[in-house]
Design a protein around this motif. Structure first.
Motif: not given
Length: 136
Positions: A34-39, A49-53, A67-72
């Motif tokens: 992930p880049n700064e913007q995605e974070f 942050t998981i960036t599909e690509g 971009v997928h955001y996951l919790s624990k």
């Protein structure tokens, strides 16, 4: 109720170990760093942050599909889905790693994340992101 009991046996450290294993080799064929913007877009209550690509630098540049955001808990739920003996998402080998991690759990340390290799970590993260396996 039952799911909460399962979740409690998967520690935050276990989740971090799974995410680390995935990010250092399991998901790198379908996800990029992930880049700064995605974070910066990380919503409250999410930790990853998981960036599909792909990033084909210097050949083609960076392409992001989503971009997928996951919790624990998203990761815990995916682990539990793959722990289910009736699941049909992964093959017997990957399911075996997940079952071994569960079988070798301890009260103090939770599951034995040492059984989770890159392919199992990849499957867990894919199920957390997509509720299915899309890659590999």
């Amino acid at each position: 109720m039952i799911m909460q009991k399962l979740f409690k046996r998967i520690t935050d450290e276990n989740v971090q170990d799974i995410v680390d294993t995935a990010s250092f080799g399991g998901i790198t064929y379908w996800a990029t760093e992930p880049n700064e913007q995605e974070f910066a877009g990380l919503p409250e209550g999410k930790e990853y942050t998981i960036t599909e690509g792909v990033d084909d630098f210097p050949f083609g540049g960076r392409t992001v599909d989503a971009v997928h955001y996951l919790s624990k808990d998203d990761v815990r739920l995916a682990f539990c889905k793959l722990l289910d003996p009736g699941q049909e998402l992964v093959n017997d080998e990957i399911n075996g790693y997940i079952l071994d991690a569960w079988r070798d759990r301890t009260e103090k340390d939770g599951i034995d994340a040492g059984h989770i290799d890159a392919s199992a970590a990849d499957a867990i993260i894919q199920v957390a992101c997509f509720d299915e396996l899309r890659y590999g």
